[in-house]
Design an enzyme around this catalytic site. Sequence first.
Site, PDB file in Angstrom:
ATOM      1  N   ALA A  23       0.831  -1.209   0.000  1.00  0.00           N
ATOM      2  CA  ALA A  23       0.000   0.000   0.000  1.00  0.00           C
ATOM      3  C   ALA A  23       0.863   1.257   0.000  1.00  0.00           C
ATOM      4  O   ALA A  23       0.559   2.220  -0.705  1.00  0.00           O
ATOM      5  CB  ALA A  23      -0.929  -0.012   1.216  1.00  0.00           C
ATOM      6  N   VAL A  24       1.957   1.238   0.772  1.00  0.00           N
ATOM      7  CA  VAL A  24       2.837   2.412   0.780  1.00  0.00           C
ATOM      8  C   VAL A  24       3.362   2.629  -0.636  1.00  0.00           C
ATOM      9  O   VAL A  24       3.334   3.746  -1.174  1.00  0.00           O
ATOM     10  CB  VAL A  24       4.015   2.235   1.780  1.00  0.00           C
ATOM     11  N   SER A 127       9.821  -1.612  18.135  1.00  0.00           N
ATOM     12  CA  SER A 127      10.297  -1.104  16.840  1.00  0.00           C
ATOM     13  C   SER A 127      10.089   0.402  16.754  1.00  0.00           C
ATOM     14  O   SER A 127      10.924   1.124  16.195  1.00  0.00           O
ATOM     15  CB  SER A 127       9.538  -1.777  15.697  1.00  0.00           C
ATOM     16  N   THR A 154       1.746  -5.819  14.750  1.00  0.00           N
ATOM     17  CA  THR A 154       2.076  -6.854  15.736  1.00  0.00           C
ATOM     18  C   THR A 154       0.818  -7.640  16.032  1.00  0.00           C
ATOM     19  O   THR A 154      -0.272  -7.050  16.100  1.00  0.00           O
ATOM     20  CB  THR A 154       2.627  -6.261  17.048  1.00  0.00           C
ATOM     21  N   ASP A 156       0.041  -8.781  18.739  1.00  0.00           N
ATOM     22  CA  ASP A 156      -0.336  -8.641  20.154  1.00  0.00           C
ATOM     23  C   ASP A 156      -1.453  -7.631  20.408  1.00  0.00           C
ATOM     24  O   ASP A 156      -2.052  -7.627  21.484  1.00  0.00           O
ATOM     25  CB  ASP A 156       0.890  -8.249  20.987  1.00  0.00           C
ATOM     26  N   ARG A 191     -10.843 -34.532  29.571  1.00  0.00           N
ATOM     27  CA  ARG A 191      -9.612 -33.987  30.150  1.00  0.00           C
ATOM     28  C   ARG A 191      -9.734 -32.490  30.403  1.00  0.00           C
ATOM     29  O   ARG A 191     -10.665 -31.837  29.925  1.00  0.00           O
ATOM     30  CB  ARG A 191      -8.459 -34.171  29.167  1.00  0.00           C
ATOM     31  N   MET A 198       0.035 -16.733  22.440  1.00  0.00           N
ATOM     32  CA  MET A 198       0.965 -15.595  22.364  1.00  0.00           C
ATOM     33  C   MET A 198       0.318 -14.305  22.860  1.00  0.00           C
ATOM     34  O   MET A 198      -0.858 -14.263  23.179  1.00  0.00           O
ATOM     35  CB  MET A 198       1.468 -15.430  20.947  1.00  0.00           C
ATOM     36  N   ARG A 289      -3.549 -31.756  30.219  1.00  0.00           N
ATOM     37  CA  ARG A 289      -2.514 -31.586  29.200  1.00  0.00           C
ATOM     38  C   ARG A 289      -2.184 -30.100  29.072  1.00  0.00           C
ATOM     39  O   ARG A 289      -3.030 -29.253  29.311  1.00  0.00           O
ATOM     40  CB  ARG A 289      -2.979 -32.117  27.844  1.00  0.00           C
TER      41      ARG A 289
HETATM   42  O1  F6P Z   1       5.230  -9.604  19.518  1.00  0.00           O
HETATM   43  C1  F6P Z   1       4.762 -10.666  18.770  1.00  0.00           C
HETATM   44  C2  F6P Z   1       5.132 -11.970  19.425  1.00  0.00           C
HETATM   45  O2  F6P Z   1       4.626 -13.017  18.623  1.00  0.00           O
HETATM   46  C3  F6P Z   1       4.692 -12.128  20.870  1.00  0.00           C
HETATM   47  O3  F6P Z   1       3.350 -12.507  20.998  1.00  0.00           O
HETATM   48  C4  F6P Z   1       5.659 -13.165  21.359  1.00  0.00           C
HETATM   49  O4  F6P Z   1       5.874 -13.045  22.740  1.00  0.00           O
HETATM   50  C5  F6P Z   1       6.922 -12.828  20.622  1.00  0.00           C
HETATM   51  O5  F6P Z   1       6.530 -12.108  19.477  1.00  0.00           O
HETATM   52  C6  F6P Z   1       7.731 -14.027  20.212  1.00  0.00           C
HETATM   53  O6  F6P Z   1       8.910 -13.551  19.646  1.00  0.00           O
HETATM   54  P1  F6P Z   1       9.909 -14.415  18.764  1.00  0.00           P
HETATM   55  O7  F6P Z   1       9.246 -14.691  17.454  1.00  0.00           O
HETATM   56  O8  F6P Z   1      11.094 -13.534  18.625  1.00  0.00           O
HETATM   57  O9  F6P Z   1      10.152 -15.667  19.502  1.00  0.00           O
END
Ligand code: F6P
Length: 380
Positions: A23-24, A127, A154, A156, A191, A198, A289
């Site tokens: 897009a950029v 970053s 990201t 997250d 179970r 993540m 588990r």
């Molecule tokens: O920031 C994104 C992320 O996937 C996080 O959820 C996770 O803690 C981290 O990166 C894992 O980092 P790497 O890929 O460097 O192991």
Amino acid sequence: MSKRIAILTSGGDAPGMNAAIRAVFRCAKMRDPHHEIVLFKNGFRGLAGRLEANMDVNVQRAELRGILNRGGTSIGTGRVEELLPVPEHHPDAEARNKARRAFLDVASVNLYQLGIDGLVVIGGDGSFSGARAIADAYRQRFDRPLRVVGIPGTIDNDIWGTDYTIGFDTALANTVDAIRKIRDTVESHQRAIILEVMGNTSGWIALSAGIAAGASVILLPEFAEHLDPNSVVNRCIAALRGDYRYFIVVMAEGVTKTAKDPHLVKHIAQAIETNPEIARILGHRMSVRHNVIGHLARGGTPSAFDNVLAGRFGHGAVQAILGEVDIPQGVDDVAVGLQGRNIVFMPLSEVIAHSPRLISPHDELYHLSNNLTVQENQPF
Ligand code: F6P
């Protein structure tokens, strides 16, 4: 006047990063085909490395063909230790500071010599901090600003000032898919499962995935006081009394850092497996588990939502660099974000200062999860 716009992706790759790069490129070229796009490979290391091997100048359309629907980042990414802030009392503080200064010097000189007018950094808050440090070094050395634009990329979803980050939607879908698959086997065996997902220090993926896939319990790093194995056992008993014969705990990976107990998973598992009331209701001991979804959440074709968001952020980045939108006065470094239905521009420093954005007890999603998951005093 035509501009030279550089792009790099940094930190953990996120599905949709390719759509942002594209897009950029397209938004800049659509305005003026003489605008030039430069790609730095493998994150900041490419920018501060041997440029011949780590850079594509004057990128043409054909080079970006076919990347839109691919996960990961086609220009590579990385985490750079030199850019991490050095803690004051670090035993190697001097050496680390020296390495940091050297890195910033090379990066800023490269940007200057290449005549880059704007740098687009697609990544997370780490970053963004790295980008800001490079922009500061550039200002100090050349006594003029460099426009830096941060695009939140990201999985997250923990960047302050934006409702969503690129990659979160895809990672959420991947995580929900994994929980659904695991539910089949857990249910078949009666179970319990502790499923680690993540999210780094935040619990957004765990919270959203837990709600979407119907977790029995969601453990979040933001609420360390709720990380007691006995409480999880009581919630398991409540689930079994409600006629469930399996138990799904979705746990954000950050829990292992905020929980006072480093062996929390093991202790929850032991507490469930040895609880006599659980065994009485089930007629047998409940086995537990532990699975980690890990990087599987980060891969695969980006969702439509992520690609549209990436396109909007990429467009915003070009608008910011070409001066088409109002940027707060005196601010050179900005981040784009999505607030409601609108693309917004925020000082990068403000975004960094408030990130990572963590779940607060007032978040509506958190309240919802407390209504949907099993509680110790489950009333129905
Ligand atoms: O920031 C994104 C992320 O996937 C996080 O959820 C996770 O803690 C981290 O990166 C894992 O980092 P790497 O890929 O460097 O192991």
